[in-house]
Design a protein around this motif. Structure first.
Motif, PDB file in Angstrom:
ATOM      1  N   MET A 119      16.760  63.425  23.629  1.00 59.82           N
ATOM      2  CA  MET A 119      16.268  63.412  22.193  1.00 59.82           C
ATOM      3  C   MET A 119      17.638  63.197  21.292  1.00 59.82           C
ATOM      4  SD  MET A 119      13.594  66.602  21.985  1.00 59.82           S
ATOM      5  CE  MET A 119      13.483  66.347  20.264  1.00 59.82           C
ATOM      6  N   LEU A 120      18.790  63.704  21.592  1.00 53.98           N
ATOM      7  CA  LEU A 120      19.951  63.505  21.065  1.00 53.98           C
ATOM      8  C   LEU A 120      20.726  62.335  20.924  1.00 53.98           C
ATOM      9  CD1 LEU A 120      22.114  65.058  19.375  1.00 53.98           C
ATOM     10  CD2 LEU A 120      23.267  65.839  21.318  1.00 53.98           C
ATOM     11  N   ALA A 121      20.523  61.810  22.288  1.00 51.80           N
ATOM     12  CA  ALA A 121      21.167  60.607  22.595  1.00 51.80           C
ATOM     13  C   ALA A 121      20.486  59.323  21.861  1.00 51.80           C
ATOM     14  CB  ALA A 121      21.495  60.210  23.836  1.00 51.80           C
ATOM     15  N   GLN A 122      18.962  59.462  21.991  1.00 50.67           N
ATOM     16  CA  GLN A 122      18.186  58.518  21.590  1.00 50.67           C
ATOM     17  C   GLN A 122      17.465  58.666  20.024  1.00 50.67           C
ATOM     18  OE1 GLN A 122      15.142  58.224  24.683  1.00 50.67           O
ATOM     19  NE2 GLN A 122      16.644  57.765  26.152  1.00 50.67           N
ATOM     20  N   SER A 123      18.324  59.297  19.501  1.00 52.84           N
ATOM     21  CA  SER A 123      17.809  59.860  17.941  1.00 52.84           C
ATOM     22  C   SER A 123      17.193  58.625  17.071  1.00 52.84           C
ATOM     23  CB  SER A 123      18.853  60.537  17.256  1.00 52.84           C
ATOM     24  OG  SER A 123      19.849  59.813  17.142  1.00 52.84           O
ATOM     25  N   ALA A 124      17.707  57.494  17.523  1.00 56.59           N
ATOM     26  CA  ALA A 124      17.313  56.254  16.683  1.00 56.59           C
ATOM     27  C   ALA A 124      17.782  55.009  17.065  1.00 56.59           C
ATOM     28  CB  ALA A 124      17.726  56.164  15.125  1.00 56.59           C
ATOM     29  N   PRO A 125      17.055  54.007  17.534  1.00 53.66           N
ATOM     30  CA  PRO A 125      17.392  52.804  17.905  1.00 53.66           C
ATOM     31  C   PRO A 125      18.404  52.010  16.980  1.00 53.66           C
ATOM     32  CG  PRO A 125      15.139  52.474  16.919  1.00 53.66           C
ATOM     33  CD  PRO A 125      15.554  53.961  16.754  1.00 53.66           C
ATOM     34  N   GLU A 126      19.331  51.396  17.621  1.00 56.30           N
ATOM     35  CA  GLU A 126      19.942  50.356  16.791  1.00 56.30           C
ATOM     36  C   GLU A 126      19.320  49.345  16.070  1.00 56.30           C
ATOM     37  OE1 GLU A 126      22.948  48.784  19.467  1.00 56.30           O
ATOM     38  OE2 GLU A 126      23.598  50.648  20.315  1.00 56.30           O
ATOM     39  N   PRO A 127      19.711  49.069  14.818  1.00 51.97           N
ATOM     40  CA  PRO A 127      19.106  47.949  14.166  1.00 51.97           C
ATOM     41  C   PRO A 127      18.992  46.898  14.911  1.00 51.97           C
ATOM     42  CG  PRO A 127      20.682  49.067  12.708  1.00 51.97           C
ATOM     43  CD  PRO A 127      20.871  49.556  14.091  1.00 51.97           C
ATOM     44  N   GLY A 128      17.577  46.134  15.023  1.00 47.79           N
ATOM     45  CA  GLY A 128      17.501  44.664  15.641  1.00 47.79           C
ATOM     46  C   GLY A 128      17.437  45.007  17.203  1.00 47.79           C
ATOM     47  N   ARG A 129      17.529  46.075  17.857  1.00 46.32           N
ATOM     48  CA  ARG A 129      17.464  46.615  19.331  1.00 46.32           C
ATOM     49  C   ARG A 129      16.213  45.697  19.833  1.00 46.32           C
ATOM     50  NH1 ARG A 129      16.013  50.696  23.215  1.00 46.32           N
ATOM     51  NH2 ARG A 129      17.304  50.740  24.827  1.00 46.32           N
ATOM     52  N   ALA A 130      15.135  45.927  19.608  1.00 52.66           N
ATOM     53  CA  ALA A 130      14.121  45.318  19.974  1.00 52.66           C
ATOM     54  C   ALA A 130      14.319  43.828  20.180  1.00 52.66           C
ATOM     55  CB  ALA A 130      12.695  45.584  19.245  1.00 52.66           C
ATOM     56  N   ALA A 131      14.694  43.040  19.241  1.00 48.92           N
ATOM     57  CA  ALA A 131      15.088  41.633  19.253  1.00 48.92           C
ATOM     58  C   ALA A 131      16.025  41.192  20.092  1.00 48.92           C
ATOM     59  CB  ALA A 131      15.403  41.323  17.615  1.00 48.92           C
TER      60      ALA A 131
END
Length: 692
Positions: A504-516
């Motif tokens: 949860m700590l390491a995956q707190s937020a995806p990097e911008p544009g990660r899905a693309a």
């Protein structure tokens, strides 16, 4: 065509060999402990030393090459902890037996020290359980900033596994006792025990520090308050609800991208903690709510619609929330009975691809009313490329993708058992065929015959490749680079030994544009994978990549069973065939399963394969081209408007229904109704605005 006796012999020999190896390891370990006991009781120092060393070596073999035996030992109450205690106990017995002849008073402190080591092990295990409980949060998230919950890295894996911890921390003591027995050197035993005690104390202290008020994560009440605040701030509108086993994650993964393309404020709701890491890379916020009491907090959120790709025992729990409307989308459509499960009537709406599914529900008479069926197409099929003509190269690529055997024992579920080997032999007999074999992940999970047939099919393909030498193209290096890039962008944040709190700590937020970035890397990997194959080399595809739709785009022909695979393949417009292992005549088979209407039906003996290949290579001989286009329209719906637009429209309409329901309920709660108590808890007003 019967299975050759040589194949049956090979399968039986393979299973016998596995059993023989396991029995050999078990016998060796039992013999080592028996010899150690004899050496301790006589006492016989060389035998005791050799047997103890052999026992430790057997442990290494067990954990390195025979991990499948570990559950057997655990069920027999002979796990690693018990074996280690027994090993040390026999050493102590040998030590005391030697003491009768030498200095028992010198050895007694060593025995006491060993007992202290075990006492520390028990204390450490008790504290480890407390630490684990303090780190078991009522909500697990991904792609959500949860730093307010005082999240921290997990304790070292060694401290969380009692058997491994005892073996590692106790090894110096065991080694010291061995030297003491061999050389009558109590100092060596004392030194080994001192090291074990120091390691145990250090591990216990490290765990105790994590129980300090400032070091432990937030408590249950604090986490729930944080979750309520997140719901109020994020204000979700539509969600994907999923519960299932580890092998069923693909059912949710296929809906992640369509949900993400809706816009608005989507969320993924899971029930099993392990599933948080099983989902494919996505930018969608993910919440896992294992307890029903926590799940019910969604009732007073702004969430209006939940989309269900599968049924599970825990689905009934979320259906109890009256403020949310529920739509069943399934993870694929076929003519099998599971596609018309009576459970579907529990949902507010059933979303299907095209008119055929609507008719299927009407004919099944399982309680789903026609007004509750909504045709949305299949948004995932945008990735399937349309038919571009007959095979242009030297090889005709055939995808054989049978389904699994199912739960009901129907012989028509899968072709693997009755027809798989015959089909594969017939395809391999044609030198112009390149075979892609992609069995269902659950093949063999219910019927062992399916697993055995699958193993024989794989061996047939490997043997054919050995007889068809190929030169690996220059794209191998490019594939390696693309693989490394894909692994980099899809890597799960956090170290290998992380627990849910650390993730949860390491995956707190995806990097911008990660899905693309993931989509680009996956497309590049697919291209590099197919380019790197030797010309005509047959493939056994069991990994997540290349995905099924990538195989669709590569194949000139599909051979499958009655399943959602053929429904999806129709989006390509390419020829397909269905194996008939149901025992029905071809005419009855086509009547019973409408998805077969535009298919070549193959008997279990695979006699029709050569003619089928000719029709693929020469389209003028293809008698089903027009029928495929008509069937695709019935199964998948019209091409315009696109399926994603129809999906978004269905979400908007059901959201509007949910808002109307909430407004009516709020009005009733504020009205003076004689004889009824008014509910004082306010219902959070849902936000407006379109989705998609």
């Amino acid at each position: 065509m019967p299975v050759p006796s040589s194949r049956r012999w090979f399968t039986a020999w393979f299973h016998r060999r596995q059993t023989a190896v396991r029995l050999l390891v078990l016998a060796f370990l039992a013999t080592a402990f028996t010899a150690q006991a004899v050496g301790a009781l006589l006492p016989h120092v060389p035998l005791l030393l050799a047997a103890t060393a052999a026992s430790l070596a057997a442990e290494g073999v067990l954990y390195r090459w025979q991990r499948g035996m570990l559950p057997l030992f655990a069920k027999s109450h002979a796990d690693l902890t018990v074996r280690h205690v027994l090993r040390d106990l026999l050493l102590v017995i040998g030590l005391l037996r030697l003491g009768e002849q030498h200095r028992e008073t010198v050895y007694a402190p060593l025995v006491a020290g060993l007992l202290v080591c075990y006492a520390l092990h028990c204390a450490t295990q008790a504290v480890s359980v407390l630490v684990r409980r303090s780190r078991t949060l009522p909500v697990v998230t991904r792609n959500i900033d949860a730093s307010e919950l005082r999240l921290s890295p997990a304790p070292p894996v060694l401290l969380r596994r009692p058997g491994h911890r005892l073996l590692a921390f106790g090894l110096p003591a065991t080694g010291g006792l061995l030297v003491t027995v061999a050389a009558d050197a109590p100092v060596a035993g004392a030194a080994g025990l001192a090291l074990s005690l120091a390691a145990s104390l250090a591990g216990l202290a490290a765990l105790l520090l994590r129980l300090l008020p400032g070091r432990r994560p937030a408590g249950e009440r604090e986490v729930l308050d944080w979750f309520d605040a997140w719901l109020a701030e994020y204000r979700p509108t539509v969600g994907l609800y999923f519960s299932g086993g580890a092998s069923s994650a693909y059912q949710a993964n296929m809906w992640l991208e369509p949900i993400a393309r809706l816009g608005g404020r989507p969320v993924v709701v899971l029930r099993e903690r392990f599933m948080v890491q099983k989902l494919a890379p996505t930018d969608l916020p993910i919440v896992c709510l294992p307890k029903v009491s926590t799940l019910m907090r969604l009732e007073h959120s702004t969430l209006q619609v939940l989309i269900h790709p599968s049924n599970s025992g825990k689905t009934s729990q979320v259906l109890r929330i009256p403020t949310i409307k529920h739509a069943f989308v399934n993870h694929g459509e076929s003519d099998k009975l599971s596609s018309c499960n009576p459970y579907a009537k529990a949902y507010d709406q059933v979303w299907v691809a095209g008119p055929a599914a609507r008719e299927r529900y009407a004919l099944a008479e399982v309680g789903v009313e026609d007004k509750d069926v909504v045709e949305i197409g299949r948004p995932q099929l945008d990735a399937v490329r349309p038919y571009a003509g007959p095979p242009a190269g030297r090889y005709t690529t055939v995808l054989y993708a049978p389904t699994w055997e199912g739960w009901d024992g129907n012989p028509g579920n899968t072709s693997v058992i009755a027809a798989g080997e015959n089909l594969v032999r017939a395809l391999l007999a044609d030198p112009g065929v390149q075979l892609l074999y992609k069995p269902h992940p659950l093949t063999g999970s219910v019927d062992p015959r399916a697993g055995a047939a699958d193993a024989r099919i794989r061996e047939l393909i490997r043997a054919a490749n050995r007889e068809r030498p190929g030169t690996r193209p220059q794209g191998a290096a490019q594939l390696a680079r693309r693989t490394a890039e894909l692994e980099r962008v899809t890597a799960v944040a956090g170290r290998a030994g992380a627990d849910p709190v650390e993730r949860m700590l390491a995956q707190s937020a995806p990097e911008p544009g990660r899905a693309a970035a993931v989509a680009r890397a996956a497309a590049a990997w697919d291209e590099a994978y197919w380019a790197a194959l030797p010309p005509g080399e047959h493939q056994i595809i069991t990994d997540a990549r290349p995905a099924l739709y990538s195989c669709f785009n590569r194949a000139d022909l599909l051979i499958s069973d009655v399943s959602s695979v053929i429904s999806d393949f129709l989006a390509s417009g390419k020829p397909y065939a269905v194996a008939n292992t149901s025992g029905l005549s071809e005419e009855a088979f086509r009547v019973a399963f409408p998805t077969v209407a535009a298919a070549t039906v193959l008997a279990p003996d695979a006699a029709g394969v050569p003619a089928l290949l000719e029709a693929v290579r020469h389209p003028e001989q293809d008698a089903f081209a027009a029928a495929r286009a008509e069937l695709a329209l019935r199964l998948l719906g019209p091409a315009e408007p696109p399926a994603q637009e129809r999906f978004a429209a269905a979400v908007r309409a059901l959201r509007a229904t949910a808002r109307g329901h909430r407004e009516r309920m709020a009005g009733r709660l504020t009205a003076d109704l004689p004889g009824q108590r008014r509910e004082t808890r306010p219902v959070t007003p849902p936000p407006g605005g379109p989705v998609g």
